[in-house]
Design a protein around this motif. Structure first.
Motif, PDB file in Angstrom:
ATOM      1  N   GLU A  85       0.783  -1.270  -0.069  1.00  0.00           N
ATOM      2  CA  GLU A  85      -0.030  -0.099  -0.066  1.00  0.00           C
ATOM      3  C   GLU A  85       0.761   1.361  -0.011  1.00  0.00           C
ATOM      4  O   GLU A  85       0.669   2.151  -0.718  1.00  0.00           O
ATOM      5  CB  GLU A  85      -0.940  -0.160   1.056  1.00  0.00           C
ATOM      6  CG  GLU A  85      -1.955   1.141   1.333  1.00  0.00           C
ATOM      7  CD  GLU A  85      -2.859   1.290   2.396  1.00  0.00           C
ATOM      8  OE1 GLU A  85      -3.465   2.170   2.665  1.00  0.00           O
ATOM      9  OE2 GLU A  85      -3.049   0.186   3.066  1.00  0.00           O
ATOM     10  N   GLN A 110       2.326   1.727  -3.533  1.00  0.00           N
ATOM     11  CA  GLN A 110       1.533   2.393  -4.305  1.00  0.00           C
ATOM     12  C   GLN A 110       1.372   4.133  -4.147  1.00  0.00           C
ATOM     13  O   GLN A 110       1.072   4.858  -5.054  1.00  0.00           O
ATOM     14  CB  GLN A 110       0.125   1.865  -4.426  1.00  0.00           C
ATOM     15  CG  GLN A 110       0.301   0.441  -4.761  1.00  0.00           C
ATOM     16  CD  GLN A 110       0.660   0.167  -6.335  1.00  0.00           C
ATOM     17  OE1 GLN A 110       0.367   1.037  -6.961  1.00  0.00           O
ATOM     18  NE2 GLN A 110       1.340  -0.884  -6.300  1.00  0.00           N
ATOM     19  N   GLN A 111       1.275   4.388  -2.944  1.00  0.00           N
ATOM     20  CA  GLN A 111       1.228   5.664  -2.380  1.00  0.00           C
ATOM     21  C   GLN A 111       2.510   6.543  -2.969  1.00  0.00           C
ATOM     22  O   GLN A 111       2.409   7.554  -3.419  1.00  0.00           O
ATOM     23  CB  GLN A 111       0.806   5.980  -0.931  1.00  0.00           C
ATOM     24  CG  GLN A 111      -0.417   5.333  -0.581  1.00  0.00           C
ATOM     25  CD  GLN A 111      -0.448   5.378   1.083  1.00  0.00           C
ATOM     26  OE1 GLN A 111       0.371   5.453   1.729  1.00  0.00           O
ATOM     27  NE2 GLN A 111      -1.663   4.966   1.355  1.00  0.00           N
ATOM     28  N   GLN A 117       2.168   7.091  -6.815  1.00  0.00           N
ATOM     29  CA  GLN A 117       1.339   8.161  -7.061  1.00  0.00           C
ATOM     30  C   GLN A 117       1.758   9.396  -6.891  1.00  0.00           C
ATOM     31  O   GLN A 117       1.826  10.314  -7.669  1.00  0.00           O
ATOM     32  CB  GLN A 117       0.015   7.623  -6.530  1.00  0.00           C
ATOM     33  CG  GLN A 117      -0.708   6.763  -7.157  1.00  0.00           C
ATOM     34  CD  GLN A 117      -0.962   6.644  -8.360  1.00  0.00           C
ATOM     35  OE1 GLN A 117      -1.264   7.780  -9.047  1.00  0.00           O
ATOM     36  NE2 GLN A 117      -0.511   5.474  -9.128  1.00  0.00           N
ATOM     37  N   LYS A 118       2.501   9.643  -5.619  1.00  0.00           N
ATOM     38  CA  LYS A 118       3.071  10.911  -5.197  1.00  0.00           C
ATOM     39  C   LYS A 118       4.275  11.180  -6.246  1.00  0.00           C
ATOM     40  O   LYS A 118       4.390  12.430  -6.549  1.00  0.00           O
ATOM     41  CB  LYS A 118       3.484  10.987  -3.851  1.00  0.00           C
ATOM     42  CG  LYS A 118       3.901  12.321  -3.420  1.00  0.00           C
ATOM     43  CD  LYS A 118       4.019  12.521  -2.082  1.00  0.00           C
ATOM     44  CE  LYS A 118       4.342  13.889  -1.326  1.00  0.00           C
ATOM     45  NZ  LYS A 118       4.533  14.007  -0.037  1.00  0.00           N
TER      46      LYS A 118
END
Length: 218
Positions: free
Chosen positions: A205, A208-209, A212-213
């Motif tokens: 998780e 993925q964060q 995206q950032k």
């Protein structure tokens, strides 16, 4: 009356398909060069890769080598056995795992491993023909492709800043927008690593964060 497309609009494959074909040709060149270099040193390609990793990252277990190289553990075990017989690698107890052994190159093994690390340099010379802007764009594209392959489970998930728990993407403006929390230092996009020995895989998780950032600065 039917409209006829210009010849090359009608007879040209999509860019992703042509890029894939180009990478396939590059991969063949890499494989051929590595095989020739390894054979010249009296090694298999896998044996050379093992020595190169041990020189670059220090003593590792067979399982760790398997994860880093994306090679099955039985294949690693067979190659390590030969390297031990050739007195290029030694085994010692792993204090972290009582049942595992740490693999360390001997002086001769370290010398061969250092040379093995230079085997892909012919490709670096080819990349040197690109302009600085082309190199930065190419590096960004390669990094994104590797990350995609890692997330699909097609290549080992290790080494890259963008999948590391210490990576802090786009935390500031300017030429060095990223940050490495491990060494507490800023990072420019072209300084991101693809194979860092201190890499610590972020949980799914979090990974993925981070991605995206990374993709959405500012």
């Amino acid at each position: 009356m039917s409209r006829h497309l210009p010849y090359f609009e009608e007879h040209t494959e999509a860019i992703p398909t042509r890029i894939a074909a180009g990478l396939h040709k590059i991969g063949l060149a890499m494989k051929q060069q590595v095989w020739q270099q390894a054979n010249g040193e009296g090694l298999s390609a896998t044996q050379g890769q093992i020595l190169a990793v041990l020189v670059g990252q220090g003593p590792l277990t067979g399982k760790e080598l398997s994860e880093r190289l994306g090679v099955t553990l039985p294949t690693i075990s067979d190659s390590v056995r030969v390297l031990v017989e050739k007195q290029l690698v030694t085994r010692s107890p792993d204090p972290r795992h009582p049942r595992a052994s740490l693999l360390t190159p001997t002086d001769k093994g370290a010398s061969l491993g250092a040379r093995a690390r230079s085997w892909p340099e012919f490709m670096a010379d080819a990349v040197g023909d690109l302009s600085a802007d082309e190199q930065r764009a190419f590096f960004a594209g390669v990094m994104k492709m590797i990350r995609s392959l890692q997330e699909q489970g097609l290549v080992p998930l290790s080494g890259m800043c963008v999948t590391c728990t210490h990576f802090r993407p786009n935390v500031r403006q300017g030429a060095t927008p990223h940050h490495c929390a491990l060494v507490d230092a800023p990072l420019a996009a072209e300084q991101l690593r693809l194979d860092c020995p201190e890499h610590a895989r972020a949980p799914d998780e979090v990974r993925q964060q981070l991605w995206q950032k990374f993709l959405k600065p500012g």
